[in-house]
Design a protein around this motif. Structure first.
Motif, PDB file in Angstrom:
ATOM      1  N   GLY A 178      42.996  38.710  51.462  1.00 40.53           N
ATOM      2  CA  GLY A 178      42.690  39.536  50.405  1.00 40.53           C
ATOM      3  C   GLY A 178      40.911  39.745  51.293  1.00 40.53           C
ATOM      4  O   GLY A 178      41.146  39.197  51.912  1.00 40.53           O
ATOM      5  N   THR A 179      39.846  40.370  50.284  1.00 45.11           N
ATOM      6  CA  THR A 179      38.597  40.504  50.531  1.00 45.11           C
ATOM      7  C   THR A 179      38.316  40.000  49.509  1.00 45.11           C
ATOM      8  O   THR A 179      38.230  40.711  48.695  1.00 45.11           O
ATOM      9  CB  THR A 179      38.434  42.149  50.849  1.00 45.11           C
ATOM     10  OG1 THR A 179      39.430  42.763  51.597  1.00 45.11           O
ATOM     11  CG2 THR A 179      37.536  41.926  51.448  1.00 45.11           C
ATOM     12  N   PRO A 180      37.722  39.065  50.291  1.00 49.62           N
ATOM     13  CA  PRO A 180      36.521  38.732  48.565  1.00 49.62           C
ATOM     14  C   PRO A 180      35.840  39.367  48.327  1.00 49.62           C
ATOM     15  O   PRO A 180      34.793  40.228  49.133  1.00 49.62           O
ATOM     16  CB  PRO A 180      35.596  37.069  49.105  1.00 49.62           C
ATOM     17  CG  PRO A 180      36.518  37.175  50.454  1.00 49.62           C
ATOM     18  CD  PRO A 180      37.384  38.663  51.118  1.00 49.62           C
ATOM     19  N   GLY A 181      36.004  39.842  46.946  1.00 50.23           N
ATOM     20  CA  GLY A 181      34.628  40.857  45.839  1.00 50.23           C
ATOM     21  C   GLY A 181      33.328  40.171  46.421  1.00 50.23           C
ATOM     22  O   GLY A 181      31.947  41.702  46.116  1.00 50.23           O
ATOM     23  N   SER A 182      32.576  39.482  46.680  1.00 52.16           N
ATOM     24  CA  SER A 182      31.609  38.938  47.075  1.00 52.16           C
ATOM     25  C   SER A 182      31.037  39.008  48.628  1.00 52.16           C
ATOM     26  O   SER A 182      29.851  39.302  48.103  1.00 52.16           O
ATOM     27  CB  SER A 182      30.966  37.538  46.893  1.00 52.16           C
ATOM     28  OG  SER A 182      31.558  36.470  48.028  1.00 52.16           O
ATOM     29  N   GLY A 183      31.812  39.841  49.408  1.00 55.20           N
ATOM     30  CA  GLY A 183      31.847  40.973  50.341  1.00 55.20           C
ATOM     31  C   GLY A 183      31.027  41.581  50.681  1.00 55.20           C
ATOM     32  O   GLY A 183      30.047  42.610  50.737  1.00 55.20           O
ATOM     33  N   PHE A 184      31.434  42.532  48.991  1.00 51.99           N
ATOM     34  CA  PHE A 184      30.826  43.687  48.250  1.00 51.99           C
ATOM     35  C   PHE A 184      29.553  44.272  47.740  1.00 51.99           C
ATOM     36  O   PHE A 184      29.379  45.041  47.356  1.00 51.99           O
ATOM     37  CB  PHE A 184      32.355  44.062  48.250  1.00 51.99           C
ATOM     38  CG  PHE A 184      33.081  44.871  48.714  1.00 51.99           C
ATOM     39  CD1 PHE A 184      33.188  45.818  49.560  1.00 51.99           C
ATOM     40  CD2 PHE A 184      34.668  43.886  48.235  1.00 51.99           C
ATOM     41  CE1 PHE A 184      34.836  45.854  50.037  1.00 51.99           C
ATOM     42  CE2 PHE A 184      35.521  43.932  48.774  1.00 51.99           C
ATOM     43  CZ  PHE A 184      35.714  45.300  50.382  1.00 51.99           C
ATOM     44  N   GLY A 185      28.941  42.700  46.824  1.00 53.68           N
ATOM     45  CA  GLY A 185      27.272  42.998  46.613  1.00 53.68           C
ATOM     46  C   GLY A 185      28.105  41.480  45.544  1.00 53.68           C
ATOM     47  O   GLY A 185      29.072  40.878  45.218  1.00 53.68           O
ATOM     48  N   PRO A 186      26.145  41.386  44.969  1.00 56.34           N
ATOM     49  CA  PRO A 186      26.986  39.700  43.963  1.00 56.34           C
ATOM     50  C   PRO A 186      27.604  40.391  42.615  1.00 56.34           C
ATOM     51  O   PRO A 186      28.670  39.468  42.321  1.00 56.34           O
ATOM     52  CB  PRO A 186      25.599  39.877  44.027  1.00 56.34           C
ATOM     53  CG  PRO A 186      24.259  41.387  44.449  1.00 56.34           C
ATOM     54  CD  PRO A 186      25.443  41.694  45.521  1.00 56.34           C
ATOM     55  N   SER A 187      27.606  41.236  42.504  1.00 57.43           N
ATOM     56  CA  SER A 187      28.627  41.590  41.365  1.00 57.43           C
ATOM     57  C   SER A 187      29.855  41.435  41.307  1.00 57.43           C
ATOM     58  O   SER A 187      31.279  41.774  40.409  1.00 57.43           O
ATOM     59  CB  SER A 187      28.056  43.221  40.796  1.00 57.43           C
ATOM     60  OG  SER A 187      26.496  43.154  39.898  1.00 57.43           O
ATOM     61  N   GLY A 188      30.435  41.612  43.009  1.00 60.47           N
ATOM     62  CA  GLY A 188      31.262  41.850  43.605  1.00 60.47           C
ATOM     63  C   GLY A 188      31.472  39.656  43.171  1.00 60.47           C
ATOM     64  O   GLY A 188      33.451  39.835  43.569  1.00 60.47           O
ATOM     65  N   GLU A 189      31.173  39.536  42.964  1.00 60.59           N
ATOM     66  CA  GLU A 189      31.534  38.014  42.844  1.00 60.59           C
ATOM     67  C   GLU A 189      32.674  36.720  41.899  1.00 60.59           C
ATOM     68  O   GLU A 189      32.803  37.835  40.517  1.00 60.59           O
ATOM     69  CB  GLU A 189      30.399  36.938  43.173  1.00 60.59           C
ATOM     70  CG  GLU A 189      30.122  35.202  42.538  1.00 60.59           C
ATOM     71  CD  GLU A 189      31.238  34.414  44.102  1.00 60.59           C
ATOM     72  OE1 GLU A 189      32.809  34.655  43.826  1.00 60.59           O
ATOM     73  OE2 GLU A 189      30.353  34.102  45.178  1.00 60.59           O
ATOM     74  N   GLY A 190      33.947  36.461  42.118  1.00 58.02           N
ATOM     75  CA  GLY A 190      34.541  36.364  41.245  1.00 58.02           C
ATOM     76  C   GLY A 190      35.806  37.605  40.624  1.00 58.02           C
ATOM     77  O   GLY A 190      36.527  37.473  40.438  1.00 58.02           O
ATOM     78  N   TYR A 191      35.283  38.431  41.664  1.00 59.18           N
ATOM     79  CA  TYR A 191      36.823  39.456  42.295  1.00 59.18           C
ATOM     80  C   TYR A 191      37.680  39.772  43.340  1.00 59.18           C
ATOM     81  O   TYR A 191      36.654  38.368  43.918  1.00 59.18           O
ATOM     82  CB  TYR A 191      36.538  40.608  41.691  1.00 59.18           C
ATOM     83  CG  TYR A 191      35.519  41.232  40.140  1.00 59.18           C
ATOM     84  CD1 TYR A 191      36.619  41.177  39.237  1.00 59.18           C
ATOM     85  CD2 TYR A 191      34.305  40.573  39.810  1.00 59.18           C
ATOM     86  CE1 TYR A 191      36.554  41.836  37.716  1.00 59.18           C
ATOM     87  CE2 TYR A 191      33.817  41.040  38.528  1.00 59.18           C
ATOM     88  CZ  TYR A 191      34.884  41.362  37.987  1.00 59.18           C
ATOM     89  OH  TYR A 191      34.430  42.130  36.138  1.00 59.18           O
ATOM     90  N   PHE A 192      38.883  40.050  43.216  1.00 57.86           N
ATOM     91  CA  PHE A 192      38.958  39.936  44.611  1.00 57.86           C
ATOM     92  C   PHE A 192      39.765  41.498  45.049  1.00 57.86           C
ATOM     93  O   PHE A 192      40.298  41.563  43.723  1.00 57.86           O
ATOM     94  CB  PHE A 192      39.461  38.921  44.535  1.00 57.86           C
ATOM     95  CG  PHE A 192      40.766  38.448  45.727  1.00 57.86           C
ATOM     96  CD1 PHE A 192      39.546  37.098  46.904  1.00 57.86           C
ATOM     97  CD2 PHE A 192      41.619  38.625  46.538  1.00 57.86           C
ATOM     98  CE1 PHE A 192      40.328  36.986  48.106  1.00 57.86           C
ATOM     99  CE2 PHE A 192      42.466  38.288  47.787  1.00 57.86           C
ATOM    100  CZ  PHE A 192      41.299  37.646  47.993  1.00 57.86           C
ATOM    101  N   ARG A 193      39.795  41.883  45.853  1.00 59.33           N
ATOM    102  CA  ARG A 193      40.316  42.783  46.586  1.00 59.33           C
ATOM    103  C   ARG A 193      41.885  42.657  46.692  1.00 59.33           C
ATOM    104  O   ARG A 193      41.500  42.310  48.110  1.00 59.33           O
ATOM    105  CB  ARG A 193      39.513  44.071  46.855  1.00 59.33           C
ATOM    106  CG  ARG A 193      40.137  45.335  46.693  1.00 59.33           C
ATOM    107  CD  ARG A 193      39.445  46.416  48.045  1.00 59.33           C
ATOM    108  NE  ARG A 193      39.415  45.918  49.253  1.00 59.33           N
ATOM    109  CZ  ARG A 193      39.407  46.568  50.865  1.00 59.33           C
ATOM    110  NH1 ARG A 193      38.249  47.224  50.501  1.00 59.33           N
ATOM    111  NH2 ARG A 193      39.693  46.880  51.400  1.00 59.33           N
TER     112      ARG A 193
END
Lengths: 404, 404
Positions: A369-384
């Motif tokens: 999958g894609t780590p949410g934090s790779g999309f920006g700091p507010s993506g930390e703790g999420y996953f796509r």
């Protein structure tokens, strides 16, 4: 002695998806017996639709005879395609966009990366956080983003608009006025959307402060709910503040075929200068048109047969989205998106970081999958996760996640 | 309030070939009965070769089945194509270029326009005069060229290297040291070349002063004489100072199919930073690869069958070049080029300016060519004709010129 563009050196690490590809390759080399299911990068898996294949064959045949051969394409794209786009994507929705406001290109990634070139280096950009990395990285390369804070993972001269579960993934007007506002709706990576009236608020805001909205509608075909705008030009006043980017990658499976377009209304001006004229100049100087055979394939997408076949493809992927959404929910995850977009955005369990969950999912479930934090700091703790896998693989991935 | 990139406003007029197209359209509208022969823009007229057509059909079929479908291409291009390029264009000539130093793209125009991005804005460019307009215009857009002198038609921060009949069209080392040196050999627009030992001098010079040569070899396939370099990497030391741009447009008729590549040796560095890594980053961030079916068509160009068919196409155009060269010479013109390149560069008669001769030829002969002055001030008094027309049209054009 020549010198390089130092801005490139400011970019932290390499491009997100290249990074993931390297990690996956290393895992596969170390575990040749494990079958990895890729629900990471937003690449499609269904073959091109029959109508498109037929059209490609016809166009290839045309290229094989002097009377029907096509050399350099017109700078802005073939009239036949631009007219079909104007009619089907805009006029049919009551939007006032004409064929000569449409610039055909080889895809929305290029356009979204290149569009910043026609703006001043001094302009300040605002992006949603999390965000498709290309918007920010291309502004870094241009020197528009200031200095990088490696702890916060933010740029000093970028305005971030956090989109998290707390605000229902709806960006709020920033305190400081931006000049360029990137909006991607339906959103990549969160898979969420905003309503037409919320988008109208953004259009009004942009017109009020004199900002340009760069509106990425690459996932428009996945909209299933009524109140979600299919184009920003559904909003009143968008002709004086918006540029729209569109792609054939996700609605027609053109990720490896390459076709997209950008809409710049002639009413969008800085003083007397239309942005349309600047982009036309860029297109004419730095670009040489999308291949004829592929523009013909683009046209086939707008035929009745093509439309019907592409609708089926979208339905196939959205069925996958439903499987993922339900599978994750049943497995106890908190899940967003997946209704008007082919992306599912989940909260990582047990306070794992996004990359921790990436490694966990790759090692234990053999799922990418894609780590949410790779999309920006507010993506930390999420996953796509994406719905673009095959249905079989999507089902198997959910089985694996259930038994983790 | 957003601001535009002011550098765009410094560009005088519109892109040369757009200008010509407008003039021709106006003439045709006013004279619907006149049949215009176009020997202006460097667009090919022969259809794609049979081997390429067959390969395109095969690749299209692959895209129609899930097992053989191709989504996003690898960032740098498919390995199969990069290996074929390295083997055929470099290793076979004894040049030390590996597949992973090759970046596949959608054409040399894009690459030649985009390559300047990886260099500092402070770098000073040197160009031949006359020159392919894209080199200069894209540096103008980036803000690298200073101010424009509309009388001299030159930019204050560009080093011009005049190439005229007086110096046999061989650029001389400039007085001031440049950082980036654009060389196009065989040359567009003059159709002239330099010898391998003259190019070696340029490589030695670039290494001495720490400059990068951006070497455009788009017309390499047209070389007929022994002593003309097919690639800059035939020269010793080129790996530390040269970037090479190549195209499939002219050797394989891909002007409307779009394929090219850029070679950046890993030894080309600024301090510890390889230009290869910067271009890889640009490719990964702003570009999404050339279409799979077209990369397969590129591969077909390197098959034995493909090579033989393309050799015939090149011979066809070079026969046209011979017809033009002889026709013009017999009509009393002074003519250059046309031996190692598909371009014929002629002196305008009776001290006409280039645009005067353009109008004269269009009105009296109904032939479209390209005014030399459109390529730079030293092009004034010259005119370019291309060998890319059909043989019949080329013969008819020469008949018309004879009877002017």
């Amino acid at each position: 002695m020549f010198k390089i563009n130092d801005n490139y050196l400011k970019l932290p690490g390499s491009y997100l998806f290249s990074n993931i590809a390297k990690k996956v390759a290393a895992f596969q080399q170390a575990n040749p017996d494990k079958e990895v299911i890729k629900l990471g990068i937003g690449d499609v898996t269904l073959p091109l639709a029959p109508k498109i294949i037929d059209t490609l064959h016809e166009a290839v045949d045309e290229m094989g005879h002097a009377e029907t051969f096509h050399g350099y394409a017109p700078d802005l794209g073939y009239e036949f395609l631009r007219t079909a786009i104007a009619d089907n994507d805009y006029k049919s929705r009551g939007c006032d966009i004409s064929a000569d406001e449409i610039f055909v290109s080889d895809g929305a990634k290029c356009d979204s990366g290149n569009i910043q070139e026609i703006f001043s280096i001094d302009n300040k950009i605002a992006v949603c956080d999390p965000v498709y990395p290309v918007y920010v990285d291309t502004n870094v390369m241009a020197g528009r983003t200031g200095t990088y804070d490696p702890v916060a993972e933010t740029w000093s001269d970028v305005i971030y608009m956090p989109c998290t579960a707390e605000n229902n993934f709806i960006p709020e007007f920033p305190k400081e006025n931006p000049d360029l506002i990137y909006l991607c709706i339906p959103n990549n990576p969160t898979g969420t959307t905003i309503t037409k009236s919320q988008l109208q608020d953004w259009v009004d805001y942009a017109n009020k402060i004199g900002a340009v909205i760069i509106y990425d509608a690459a996932y428009e075909a996945y909209i299933s709910e009524d109140d979600v705008p299919h184009t920003i030009f559904e909003c009143e006043g968008a002709r004086t503040c918006a540029i729209e980017l569109r792609s054939f990658s996700k609605n027609a499976g053109f990720t490896g075929t390459r076709l997209g377009f950008t809409v710049i209304p002639k009413d969008l001006k800085c003083g007397d200068i239309t942005l349309h004229s600047l982009w036309a100049r860029r297109h004419g100087t730095k670009y040489n048109g999308a291949p004829y055979i592929i523009q013909k394939a683009g046209l086939a997408c707008y035929s009745e047969e093509g439309k019907a076949q592409l609708k089926e493809q979208v339905a196939y992927y959205m069925n996958n989205a439903k499987v993922i959404k339900e599978g994750l929910t049943n497995a106890g995850f908190t899940v967003f998106g997946g209704v008007n977009a082919p992306y599912i955005w989940l909260k990582t369990p047990d306070k794992m970081t996004s990359w921790e969950f990436f490694d966990y999912l790759l090692e234990k479930g053999n799922i990418v999958g894609t780590p949410g934090s790779g999309f920006g700091p507010s993506g930390e703790g999420y996953f796509r996760l994406t719905a673009f896998g095959s249905h079989e693989n999507t089902l198997r991935a959910m089985e694996r996640i259930k038994s983790l």
